[in-house]
Design an enzyme around this catalytic site. Sequence first.
Site, PDB file in Angstrom:
ATOM      1  N   LYS A 193      16.037  -7.333  -7.169  1.00  0.00           N
ATOM      2  CA  LYS A 193      17.033  -7.989  -7.939  1.00  0.00           C
ATOM      3  C   LYS A 193      17.005  -7.251  -9.545  1.00  0.00           C
ATOM      4  CE  LYS A 193      16.410 -11.831 -10.442  1.00  0.00           C
ATOM      5  NZ  LYS A 193      17.368 -11.518 -11.556  1.00  0.00           N
ATOM      6  N   GLY A 245       8.711  -8.234 -16.327  1.00  0.00           N
ATOM      7  CA  GLY A 245       9.331  -8.996 -17.262  1.00  0.00           C
ATOM      8  C   GLY A 245       8.504  -9.960 -17.911  1.00  0.00           C
ATOM      9  N   SER A 246       8.496 -11.271 -18.362  1.00  0.00           N
ATOM     10  CA  SER A 246       7.956 -11.949 -19.357  1.00  0.00           C
ATOM     11  C   SER A 246       6.679 -12.636 -18.502  1.00  0.00           C
ATOM     12  CB  SER A 246       8.870 -13.432 -19.973  1.00  0.00           C
ATOM     13  OG  SER A 246       9.244 -13.854 -18.726  1.00  0.00           O
ATOM     14  N   THR A 247       5.782 -12.732 -19.497  1.00  0.00           N
ATOM     15  CA  THR A 247       4.520 -13.336 -19.138  1.00  0.00           C
ATOM     16  C   THR A 247       4.662 -14.711 -18.730  1.00  0.00           C
ATOM     17  OG1 THR A 247       3.414 -12.014 -20.780  1.00  0.00           O
ATOM     18  CG2 THR A 247       2.108 -13.854 -20.010  1.00  0.00           C
ATOM     19  N   GLY A 250       5.893 -14.179 -15.180  1.00  0.00           N
ATOM     20  CA  GLY A 250       4.803 -13.510 -14.133  1.00  0.00           C
ATOM     21  C   GLY A 250       3.631 -14.640 -13.927  1.00  0.00           C
ATOM     22  N   GLU A 267       4.014  -6.376 -14.224  1.00  0.00           N
ATOM     23  CA  GLU A 267       4.078  -5.528 -15.540  1.00  0.00           C
ATOM     24  C   GLU A 267       4.842  -6.689 -16.737  1.00  0.00           C
ATOM     25  OE1 GLU A 267       5.093  -3.983 -18.556  1.00  0.00           O
ATOM     26  OE2 GLU A 267       6.264  -2.518 -17.309  1.00  0.00           O
ATOM     27  N   CYS A 301       8.363  -3.379 -23.593  1.00  0.00           N
ATOM     28  CA  CYS A 301       7.188  -4.091 -23.563  1.00  0.00           C
ATOM     29  C   CYS A 301       6.017  -3.262 -24.100  1.00  0.00           C
ATOM     30  CB  CYS A 301       6.864  -4.230 -22.008  1.00  0.00           C
ATOM     31  SG  CYS A 301       7.072  -2.803 -21.089  1.00  0.00           S
ATOM     32  N   GLU A 398       4.746 -11.551 -28.562  1.00  0.00           N
ATOM     33  CA  GLU A 398       5.643 -10.418 -28.313  1.00  0.00           C
ATOM     34  C   GLU A 398       7.152 -11.096 -28.886  1.00  0.00           C
ATOM     35  OE1 GLU A 398       7.045  -9.604 -24.164  1.00  0.00           O
ATOM     36  OE2 GLU A 398       6.486  -7.612 -24.723  1.00  0.00           O
TER      37      GLU A 398
HETATM   38  P1  NAI Z   1      12.304 -12.839 -17.781  1.00  0.00           P
HETATM   39  O1  NAI Z   1      11.087 -12.886 -17.380  1.00  0.00           O
HETATM   40  O2  NAI Z   1      13.021 -14.330 -17.547  1.00  0.00           O
HETATM   41  O3  NAI Z   1      13.390 -11.997 -16.836  1.00  0.00           O
HETATM   42  C1  NAI Z   1      12.977 -10.927 -16.124  1.00  0.00           C
HETATM   43  C2  NAI Z   1      13.396 -10.832 -14.687  1.00  0.00           C
HETATM   44  O4  NAI Z   1      12.921 -12.212 -14.174  1.00  0.00           O
HETATM   45  C3  NAI Z   1      14.915 -11.011 -14.666  1.00  0.00           C
HETATM   46  O5  NAI Z   1      15.279 -10.046 -13.543  1.00  0.00           O
HETATM   47  C4  NAI Z   1      15.137 -12.412 -14.024  1.00  0.00           C
HETATM   48  O6  NAI Z   1      16.283 -13.051 -13.489  1.00  0.00           O
HETATM   49  C5  NAI Z   1      13.814 -12.881 -13.359  1.00  0.00           C
HETATM   50  N1  NAI Z   1      13.281 -14.235 -13.315  1.00  0.00           N
HETATM   51  C6  NAI Z   1      13.467 -15.088 -14.119  1.00  0.00           C
HETATM   52  N2  NAI Z   1      12.820 -16.308 -13.852  1.00  0.00           N
HETATM   53  C7  NAI Z   1      12.469 -16.050 -12.724  1.00  0.00           C
HETATM   54  C8  NAI Z   1      11.462 -16.846 -11.747  1.00  0.00           C
HETATM   55  N3  NAI Z   1      11.341 -18.122 -11.937  1.00  0.00           N
HETATM   56  N4  NAI Z   1      11.189 -16.108 -10.690  1.00  0.00           N
HETATM   57  C9  NAI Z   1      11.365 -15.070 -10.116  1.00  0.00           C
HETATM   58  N5  NAI Z   1      12.253 -14.271 -11.142  1.00  0.00           N
HETATM   59  C10 NAI Z   1      12.556 -14.666 -12.248  1.00  0.00           C
HETATM   60  O7  NAI Z   1      12.415 -12.796 -19.252  1.00  0.00           O
HETATM   61  P2  NAI Z   1      13.725 -13.125 -20.242  1.00  0.00           P
HETATM   62  O8  NAI Z   1      13.796 -14.427 -20.484  1.00  0.00           O
HETATM   63  O9  NAI Z   1      14.929 -12.173 -19.920  1.00  0.00           O
HETATM   64  O10 NAI Z   1      12.950 -12.523 -21.516  1.00  0.00           O
HETATM   65  C11 NAI Z   1      11.994 -13.108 -22.272  1.00  0.00           C
HETATM   66  C12 NAI Z   1      10.924 -12.635 -22.963  1.00  0.00           C
HETATM   67  O11 NAI Z   1      10.124 -11.635 -21.879  1.00  0.00           O
HETATM   68  C13 NAI Z   1      11.216 -11.493 -23.765  1.00  0.00           C
HETATM   69  O12 NAI Z   1      11.593 -11.951 -25.073  1.00  0.00           O
HETATM   70  C14 NAI Z   1       9.974 -10.285 -23.834  1.00  0.00           C
HETATM   71  O13 NAI Z   1       9.284 -10.808 -24.642  1.00  0.00           O
HETATM   72  C15 NAI Z   1       9.631 -10.621 -22.504  1.00  0.00           C
HETATM   73  N6  NAI Z   1      10.373  -9.554 -21.441  1.00  0.00           N
HETATM   74  C16 NAI Z   1       9.147  -8.475 -21.119  1.00  0.00           C
HETATM   75  C17 NAI Z   1       9.648  -7.565 -20.425  1.00  0.00           C
HETATM   76  C18 NAI Z   1       8.882  -6.203 -19.765  1.00  0.00           C
HETATM   77  O14 NAI Z   1       9.235  -5.118 -19.782  1.00  0.00           O
HETATM   78  N7  NAI Z   1       7.673  -6.635 -19.886  1.00  0.00           N
HETATM   79  C19 NAI Z   1      10.939  -7.328 -19.952  1.00  0.00           C
HETATM   80  C20 NAI Z   1      12.004  -8.462 -20.307  1.00  0.00           C
HETATM   81  C21 NAI Z   1      11.381  -9.487 -21.050  1.00  0.00           C
END
Ligand code: NAI
Length: 488
Positions: A193, A245-247, A250, A267, A301, A398
């Site tokens: 996804k 994605g986000s902590t 995670g 990650e 990240c 972050e």
């Molecule tokens: P997010 O963690 O919500 O999104 C990342 C992915 O997880 C997306 O595909 C999203 O649809 C999916 N997701 C969201 N909720 C989920 C759940 N309950 N179960 C499974 N999958 C789920 O990140 P968001 O809200 O877009 O960004 C927030 C913060 O996260 C950013 O400000 C940044 O600090 C951090 N981030 C870190 C990343 C990295 O590369 N480590 C990448 C994106 C965000």
Amino acid sequence: MHKVKNKDVFKASWTYHSAPESTGHVQIKKKYDLYIDGKFTKPVAGTYFDTINPSDHKKIASVAEATEKDIDKAVKAARSAFKSWSALTGRERGKYIFRIARLIQERAREFAVIESLDGGKPIRESRDIDIPLAANHFFYYAGWADKLSYAFPNRIAKPLGVVGQIIPWNFPLLMAAWKIAPALATGNTIVLKPAETTPLTALKLAEIIHESGLPKGVVNLVTGAGETGAAIVNHPDIDKIAFTGSTRVGKYILNATAGTPKKLTLELGGKGANIIFEDAAIDQAVEGIINAIFFNQGHVCCAGSRLFVQESVADLVIRKLKDRMKTLIVGDPLDKNTDIGAINSKKQLQTIENYINIGINEGGEIYQPDCTLPSKGNWCPPTLFLNVSQSHRIVQEEIFGPVLAVQTFRTIDEVIEKANNTPYGLSAGVWTDKGSKIFHLTQKLNAGVIWANTFNKFDATSPFGGYKESGFGREGGLHGLKPYVTFE
Ligand code: NAI
Ligand code: MG
């Protein structure tokens, strides 16, 4: 090989303002379905969401929203494909992966334009970094597919089964490549996804995968937001979840998979320290600081979002840094002169602006060069904060935007202690002309990736991953195969 039908395509002529030689047509459909079991399939609930262009808020396309029933179909397709896919010889699997790599290369320009349109990153970065690196990951792992006995000597590595992969919006195609290529090389099947703000290059990848003739069900691509992701995480017939994605999410996944046999790699975020010693080549270091924090609008990240400058050169470095920031061009992602593109979403822009306010309220001294921002779209000028210390939130948390927190230090021990003092442990950079210092710091810094006299350099052969709240598991290189196998 199947041929993809392009009935529902409109020809979009996105103009490159200052790159007339590249002006051309990029095919984007009006509506995208799910890619399940080798077919583009309508979502069971019939709902679609918009993906928009963050630089002008215009809708680009409608994208299917997968719900539990769709996820179940995708997992069943992946399960039934697993038997024959995992039984293929590594060489046969490698050929498919190689073909996908070639097709990405052939369509590189189209991928680059779509990536910049959908996500907001400068075209120079999509064109020179994201897309070639994505192809390289497929090439690299194609090469491992028939060499797993060398990757894991004296052991018999078996694939895990069906893997669920959830990726973010900052490097959409590249993250898909990081996830898909090693999983395929090791014989797993996939339900992936992409993020809801940037689904288009992953969908384009699904078209290419289809065209490559990969057996149906081996890669399934489902689109949607958090609920769709949660449906993957909670599906009982998935053997492993790989998440970037986000902590916050995670931790949700960590809890949701606890007590199940699912394997997991995470990650997550970071707060990378970029450390400049007085003996560094200062001009190079200043370029490195710029790249470390402003690359991809700071949506990285492993960004170098905390700068530590040795006191004796601090005034010089900060002056040069401010001068360089004045030259950065913020604007149209499709303009090849743009340095800082659009912030990926309104939500992310709010997060960044909120942190900027926190920085000011906590007593930080803000610097932003004068720059004219486009009237529509999500924009943030390059920003730095002086006069901050370890306890400030903008130093600890972050931000994921073009915002740098600057501190000074006197001794090596002091900077090691400060650099390690955040909840994260993903990346760091060290600028010095002394090899011994680099050696010492690589031992002492708690970071999965440490760059010396450079920053944000990525390669398919190098492992990547974090410590502490930055997650666990490694992607890239030989290390990236391991999370996708189990041993007899
Ligand atoms: P997010 O963690 O919500 O999104 C990342 C992915 O997880 C997306 O595909 C999203 O649809 C999916 N997701 C969201 N909720 C989920 C759940 N309950 N179960 C499974 N999958 C789920 O990140 P968001 O809200 O877009 O960004 C927030 C913060 O996260 C950013 O400000 C940044 O600090 C951090 N981030 C870190 C990343 C990295 O590369 N480590 C990448 C994106 C965000
Ligand atoms: Mg978008």
